[in-house]
Design a protein around this motif. Sequence first.
Motif, PDB file in Angstrom:
ATOM      1  N   ILE A  62      -0.975   5.033   0.240  1.00 37.42           N
ATOM      2  CA  ILE A  62      -1.918   4.748   1.324  1.00 37.42           C
ATOM      3  C   ILE A  62      -1.115   4.275   2.532  1.00 37.42           C
ATOM      4  N   ASP A  63      -1.162   5.039   3.606  1.00 35.95           N
ATOM      5  CA  ASP A  63      -0.486   4.604   4.822  1.00 35.95           C
ATOM      6  C   ASP A  63      -1.515   3.985   5.749  1.00 35.95           C
ATOM      7  N   VAL A  64      -1.289   2.769   6.130  1.00 31.44           N
ATOM      8  CA  VAL A  64      -2.235   2.121   7.049  1.00 31.44           C
ATOM      9  C   VAL A  64      -1.495   1.690   8.311  1.00 31.44           C
ATOM     10  N   ARG A 113       1.467   3.070  -3.107  1.00 27.92           N
ATOM     11  CA  ARG A 113       0.232   3.535  -3.743  1.00 27.92           C
ATOM     12  C   ARG A 113      -0.283   4.793  -3.052  1.00 27.92           C
ATOM     13  N   THR A 132       0.817  -1.212   0.000  1.00 24.25           N
ATOM     14  CA  THR A 132       0.000   0.000   0.000  1.00 24.25           C
ATOM     15  C   THR A 132       0.858   1.273   0.000  1.00 24.25           C
ATOM     16  N   LYS A 133       2.035   1.184   0.589  1.00 18.63           N
ATOM     17  CA  LYS A 133       2.895   2.376   0.747  1.00 18.63           C
ATOM     18  C   LYS A 133       3.152   3.078  -0.583  1.00 18.63           C
TER      19      LYS A 133
END
Length: 471
Positions: free
Chosen positions: A75-77, A73, A70-71
């Motif tokens: 998006i930090d989750v 892209r 995700t990083k």
Amino acid sequence: ATPAEEKDLVIIGGGVGGYVAAIKAGQAGLKVACIEKRGALGGTCLNVGCIPSKSLLNNSHMYHQILHDTKNRGIDVGNVALNLPKMMEAKNTAVSGLTKGIEFLFKKNGVEYIQGEGKFEDQHTIGVKLASGEQTSVRAKNIFIATGSEPTPFPGLEIDEKKVVTSDGAIAFNEVPKKMIVIGGGIIGLEMGSVWSRLGAEVTVVEFLSSIGGPGMDLDLAKSSQKFLTKQGMKFMMNTKVTNGDASGEGVKLEVEAAKGGKAQTLEADVVLVAIGRRPYTKGLGFENIGLETDNRGRLVIDSEYRTKIPHIRVIGDCTFGPMLAHKAEEEAVAAVEYLTKSYGHVNYNAIPAVMYTYPEVAWVGSNEQELKEQGVKFRAGSFPFAANSRAKTNLDTEGFVKFLADAETDRILGVHIVGPNAGEMIAEATLALEYGASTEDVGRTSHAHPTLSEAFKEAAMATYSKAIHY
Ligand code: FAD
Ligand code: NAD
């Protein structure tokens, strides 16, 4: 059912073969009953096969992707955690929704659902041990056997579905095993191995042959998918056979050695998945009462209209010849009912697609390169990588390729082989092309929307009769 009633058709087994035949027979106006012993319709596929495995594959892929992809892209989750009971609940909801759906379709199409175990008493009578414990019997003008298949056991390793499991146990672990060994690098081994590897298990696949994927997979696909699965963390011991197993201690110990012989080695794991193939299931059907036999691989022998040597008894699905696939059983069910009601039917066994739902997916239809070479067929090959496809690039999902094989003289498509995102959906276009006898030029001259992954399909076709544009 009372013994006095005679049905036009009784089907033993309510799996994909059996339930589809029952629905089609009901639609054709036949008086039909379907006997199923497992307490739910849908057979292996819906209850313990296709559906639960795909639920786990889909959700374990999402989990893995959220953790690792995700990083880049944007998006930090944070606080990503696995809730395995919930993941299993989602799987069970998918299964029960679909199996209940078939009960509804039975009612809608006037099919009688007999819950119990069927056994031939004579050539027209099936005794049924009902789920309630009572015994009854049903008479039929015609009978279909659609009793499916079961896992092939591994000699010397007893299945307890906890430590030593078949796919039945591997779709239902209540915790993620630390170490898992998979015996057999076929479709079940790779799909279930993927699930548990993504969820955190250390997975080692022991495969007897030099390539993974089981029967039918083109060697280019096998090599490519092994590379991707290795990158995801799965380990492979190729050309290796398991010679002995011991599950008496805490975990499981396996003795392995090179397939052609050599020094033995001991492997240890918490769980072992036995996935060395499936075999037809025809136990307890009372064939001794009617004079039916199976061949040396347990398959019921049939003619081209699915008839046994007792012509009003037909067989479809996993318990007879051909690939053990749900959609193959479905095609046979439709054709067998058509032979019965209209005297004609059709299944094109050369156009049955196969899909392995790993990441990326692997899918193929028709002949592979090795088969064509063996048969001495002159062919041309053309391929296109997803790395050169605009949508795959946009999606950051560029692994794999599409490969066409076409007759060198006529350009008629002989096979299509895909590793890549959504390969399992894309293979439908290839199957349609094959079914209609299309050439690669037919596909190459068909407009495909931009930007879509399907342009890789079109360009691989172009690369076969001419040249691709973007590669
Ligand atoms: P089955 O589905 O096995 O149904 C036979 C039914 O007959 C069973 O429910 C059984 O209880 C019943 N029965 C047997 N004997 C009797 C009796 N005497 N009386 C009453 N009932 C009886 N295929 C795909 O195409 N795609 C997939 O993604 C896929 N994934 C799979 C994943 C796993 C883990 C497994 C194990 C299989 C998978 N398959 C898949 C294969 C697919 O499940 C089978 O090909 C399909 O179920 C075959 O259908 P069938 O009707 O022949 O037999
Ligand atoms: P398989 O035949 O696909 O693969 C079995 C693998 O085990 C082969 O690669 C074989 O070489 C290997 N093997 C056999 N004996 C071995 C041994 N002693 N040691 C090491 N390796 C050994 O069988 P499967 O994966 O068990 O699947 C069974 C059936 O279920 C197949 O027919 C498959 O088509 C079907 N299925 C389909 C799907 C799907 O369509 N996505 C998913 C799961 C299952």
